[in-house]
Write a protein that holds these residues in place. Structure first.
Motif, PDB file in Angstrom:
ATOM      1  N   LEU A   9      14.154 -35.650 -30.388  1.00 29.88           N
ATOM      2  CA  LEU A   9      14.036 -37.329 -31.301  1.00 29.88           C
ATOM      3  C   LEU A   9      12.724 -36.843 -31.811  1.00 29.88           C
ATOM      4  N   SER A  10      12.072 -35.580 -31.308  1.00 21.05           N
ATOM      5  CA  SER A  10      10.441 -35.096 -30.869  1.00 21.05           C
ATOM      6  C   SER A  10      10.371 -34.513 -32.719  1.00 21.05           C
ATOM      7  N   THR A  11      11.372 -33.626 -32.606  1.00 25.97           N
ATOM      8  CA  THR A  11      11.225 -32.999 -34.123  1.00 25.97           C
ATOM      9  C   THR A  11      11.522 -33.484 -35.128  1.00 25.97           C
ATOM     10  N   PRO A  12      11.060 -33.236 -36.234  1.00 25.23           N
ATOM     11  CA  PRO A  12      11.046 -34.109 -37.622  1.00 25.23           C
ATOM     12  C   PRO A  12      11.828 -33.432 -38.418  1.00 25.23           C
ATOM     13  N   ARG A  13      12.473 -34.462 -38.898  1.00 22.58           N
ATOM     14  CA  ARG A  13      14.277 -34.446 -39.607  1.00 22.58           C
ATOM     15  C   ARG A  13      13.430 -34.958 -41.125  1.00 22.58           C
ATOM     16  N   PRO A  14      13.193 -34.432 -41.845  1.00 26.21           N
ATOM     17  CA  PRO A  14      12.192 -34.993 -42.948  1.00 26.21           C
ATOM     18  C   PRO A  14      13.893 -35.541 -44.388  1.00 26.21           C
ATOM     19  N   GLU A  15      14.931 -34.536 -43.875  1.00 34.81           N
ATOM     20  CA  GLU A  15      16.005 -34.720 -44.508  1.00 34.81           C
ATOM     21  C   GLU A  15      16.512 -35.949 -44.524  1.00 34.81           C
ATOM     22  N   PHE A  16      16.891 -37.028 -43.329  1.00 31.66           N
ATOM     23  CA  PHE A  16      16.847 -38.525 -42.512  1.00 31.66           C
ATOM     24  C   PHE A  16      15.651 -39.064 -43.046  1.00 31.66           C
ATOM     25  N   GLY A  17      14.339 -38.936 -43.615  1.00 36.25           N
ATOM     26  CA  GLY A  17      12.929 -40.318 -43.272  1.00 36.25           C
ATOM     27  C   GLY A  17      12.346 -39.897 -41.662  1.00 36.25           C
ATOM     28  N   PHE A  18      12.676 -38.782 -40.891  1.00 39.39           N
ATOM     29  CA  PHE A  18      12.378 -39.442 -39.854  1.00 39.39           C
ATOM     30  C   PHE A  18      11.235 -37.986 -39.144  1.00 39.39           C
ATOM     31  N   ALA A  19      10.097 -38.857 -39.451  1.00 41.09           N
ATOM     32  CA  ALA A  19       8.961 -37.772 -38.496  1.00 41.09           C
ATOM     33  C   ALA A  19       8.443 -37.289 -36.923  1.00 41.09           C
ATOM     34  N   GLY A  20       9.848 -37.757 -36.619  1.00 42.55           N
ATOM     35  CA  GLY A  20       9.619 -37.166 -35.315  1.00 42.55           C
ATOM     36  C   GLY A  20       9.218 -38.669 -34.350  1.00 42.55           C
ATOM     37  N   LEU A  21       8.901 -38.102 -32.638  1.00 42.15           N
ATOM     38  CA  LEU A  21       8.296 -39.104 -32.047  1.00 42.15           C
ATOM     39  C   LEU A  21       7.457 -38.381 -31.128  1.00 42.15           C
TER      40      LEU A  21
END
Length: 120
Positions: A58-70
């Motif tokens: 959950l902490s690694t950003p996944r920009p391809e999914f619009g997820f900045a990481g927590l």
């Protein structure tokens, strides 16, 4: 209207980061939410590491999914089964009871949630 585990109206969990299966800030659930993302948690570094170790980073950003990481301190709607797994492993993060959907009680005992209650 959705209810929380205390029987009241479900309160928002987090707008920043925007959470919830429906990305509406609430730990709402429905038939299309196979993971049952109903537990509003306050993340810790220990839990984030535990989650990564069991295959859910959950902490690694996944920009391809619009997820900045927590990061620690963020609030997030977690799957009820993952919280239960973390509890069994002694790694359960704090829970915001007012923002945790009542359906969570199908997987987790209210007393366990209360023992891990976060203060708002």
């Amino acid at each position: 209207m959705a209810h929380n585990v205390l029987g009241g109206e479900l309160e928002p969990c987090s707008m920043d980061p925007l959470t919830g299966f429906y990305r509406n800030g609430c730990c709402d659930t429905g038939g299309d939410d196979a993971g049952v993302h109903t537990v509003c948690v306050r993340l810790t570094s220990e839990f984030l590491e535990f989650s990564r170790s069991v295959g859910n980073d959950l902490s690694t950003p996944r920009p391809e999914f619009g997820f900045a990481g927590l990061k620690p301190g963020d609030q997030w709607c977690l799957c009820a089964s993952r919280w239960s797994q973390a509890l069994a492993a002694g790694q359960a993060p704090e829970v915001v009871l007012e923002a945790t959907h009542a359906r969570t009680l199908e997987w987790v005992d209210l007393d366990d949630l209360r023992r891990h209650a976060a203060t708002r």
